[in-house]
Design a protein around this motif. Structure first.
Motif, PDB file in Angstrom:
ATOM      1  N   ASP A   1       0.829  -1.206   0.000  1.00 13.99           N
ATOM      2  CA  ASP A   1       0.000   0.000   0.000  1.00 13.99           C
ATOM      3  C   ASP A   1       0.863   1.256   0.000  1.00 13.99           C
ATOM      4  OD1 ASP A   1      -2.210  -1.628   0.087  1.00 13.99           O
ATOM      5  OD2 ASP A   1      -2.592  -1.305   2.226  1.00 13.99           O
ATOM      6  N   ARG A   2       1.878   1.249   0.839  1.00 14.01           N
ATOM      7  CA  ARG A   2       2.775   2.406   0.943  1.00 14.01           C
ATOM      8  C   ARG A   2       3.524   2.617  -0.375  1.00 14.01           C
ATOM      9  NH1 ARG A   2       4.147   1.548   6.008  1.00 14.01           N
ATOM     10  NH2 ARG A   2       5.579  -0.095   5.401  1.00 14.01           N
ATOM     11  N   LEU A   3       4.017   1.528  -0.951  1.00 11.40           N
ATOM     12  CA  LEU A   3       4.725   1.620  -2.223  1.00 11.40           C
ATOM     13  C   LEU A   3       3.799   2.163  -3.309  1.00 11.40           C
ATOM     14  CD1 LEU A   3       7.141   1.045  -4.080  1.00 11.40           C
ATOM     15  CD2 LEU A   3       6.251  -1.288  -4.327  1.00 11.40           C
ATOM     16  N   GLY A   4       2.580   1.649  -3.369  1.00  9.06           N
ATOM     17  CA  GLY A   4       1.620   2.129  -4.353  1.00  9.06           C
ATOM     18  C   GLY A   4       1.328   3.607  -4.194  1.00  9.06           C
ATOM     19  N   LEU A   5       1.213   4.059  -2.972  1.00  2.00           N
ATOM     20  CA  LEU A   5       0.948   5.470  -2.719  1.00  2.00           C
ATOM     21  C   LEU A   5       2.128   6.337  -3.157  1.00  2.00           C
ATOM     22  CD1 LEU A   5      -0.987   7.569  -1.589  1.00  2.00           C
ATOM     23  CD2 LEU A   5       0.026   7.202   0.650  1.00  2.00           C
TER      24      LEU A   5
ATOM     25  N   PHE B   1       3.572  11.279 -24.258  1.00  2.00           N
ATOM     26  CA  PHE B   1       4.055   9.911 -24.454  1.00  2.00           C
ATOM     27  C   PHE B   1       5.006   9.500 -23.342  1.00  2.00           C
ATOM     28  CE2 PHE B   1       2.640  10.291 -28.936  1.00  2.00           C
ATOM     29  CZ  PHE B   1       1.891   9.133 -28.990  1.00  2.00           C
ATOM     30  N   GLY B   2       5.776  10.467 -22.854  1.00  2.00           N
ATOM     31  CA  GLY B   2       6.655  10.183 -21.718  1.00  2.00           C
ATOM     32  C   GLY B   2       5.857   9.785 -20.482  1.00  2.00           C
ATOM     33  N   LEU B   3       4.734  10.454 -20.254  1.00  2.00           N
ATOM     34  CA  LEU B   3       3.874  10.099 -19.118  1.00  2.00           C
ATOM     35  C   LEU B   3       3.333   8.679 -19.254  1.00  2.00           C
ATOM     36  CD1 LEU B   3       1.847  13.385 -18.573  1.00  2.00           C
ATOM     37  CD2 LEU B   3       3.491  12.359 -16.997  1.00  2.00           C
ATOM     38  N   ILE B   4       2.963   8.303 -20.463  1.00  2.00           N
ATOM     39  CA  ILE B   4       2.478   6.941 -20.684  1.00  2.00           C
ATOM     40  C   ILE B   4       3.587   5.933 -20.399  1.00  2.00           C
ATOM     41  CG2 ILE B   4       1.657   5.321 -22.437  1.00  2.00           C
ATOM     42  CD1 ILE B   4       0.238   7.791 -23.729  1.00  2.00           C
ATOM     43  N   GLY B   5       4.781   6.210 -20.896  1.00  2.00           N
ATOM     44  CA  GLY B   5       5.914   5.321 -20.642  1.00  2.00           C
ATOM     45  C   GLY B   5       6.248   5.230 -19.161  1.00  2.00           C
TER      46      GLY B   5
ATOM     47  N   LEU C   1       6.418   2.630 -13.765  1.00  2.00           N
ATOM     48  CA  LEU C   1       5.981   2.624 -12.369  1.00  2.00           C
ATOM     49  C   LEU C   1       5.163   1.374 -12.053  1.00  2.00           C
ATOM     50  CD1 LEU C   1       5.046   6.384 -11.842  1.00  2.00           C
ATOM     51  CD2 LEU C   1       7.094   5.190 -11.058  1.00  2.00           C
ATOM     52  N   ALA C   2       4.346   0.929 -13.009  1.00  2.00           N
ATOM     53  CA  ALA C   2       3.573  -0.296 -12.798  1.00  2.00           C
ATOM     54  C   ALA C   2       4.495  -1.507 -12.686  1.00  2.00           C
ATOM     55  CB  ALA C   2       2.575  -0.493 -13.934  1.00  2.00           C
TER      56      ALA C   2
ATOM     57  N   GLY D   1       6.381  -5.320  -5.215  1.00  2.00           N
ATOM     58  CA  GLY D   1       5.266  -5.889  -4.463  1.00  2.00           C
ATOM     59  C   GLY D   1       5.350  -7.400  -4.393  1.00  2.00           C
ATOM     60  N   ARG D   2       5.765  -8.025  -5.495  1.00  2.00           N
ATOM     61  CA  ARG D   2       5.900  -9.484  -5.517  1.00  2.00           C
ATOM     62  C   ARG D   2       7.038  -9.940  -4.603  1.00  2.00           C
ATOM     63  NH1 ARG D   2       7.371 -11.610 -11.007  1.00  2.00           N
ATOM     64  NH2 ARG D   2       5.698 -10.196 -11.515  1.00  2.00           N
TER      65      ARG D   2
END
Length: 80
Positions: A6-10, A50-54, A59-60, A67-68
């Protein structure tokens, strides 16, 4: 979800919000700069977008990998 994930996602979400906010502010405050052509015939706004999409994909991936590994560490501790 565990608190670590959760913290990492935030944290990753806040990083993205800051980058996206820069895009929005740039379009609102300096539209002439954002519409400036760069080599390749596109403007700064397109490159930034496009940079934001990349960056969202990166980040995902970071979230997925970290997370894994955190989940694996927790399950190993539970076994011992």
């Amino acid at each position: 979800m565990q608190p670590t994930a959760d913290r990492l996602g935030l944290v990753l979400f806040l990083i993205y919000v800051l980058l996206y906010s820069g895009f929005v502010v740039g379009m609102a405050v300096a539209p002439a700069w954002m519409s400036r052509a760069v080599p390749g015939g596109v403007n700064v706004a397109v490159i930034y977008g496009f940079g934001l999409i990349g960056i969202a994909f990166v980040l995902a991936l970071i979230y997925g990998l970290l997370g894994r590994s955190a989940a694996n560490r927790r399950s190993e501790k539970a076994k011992s």
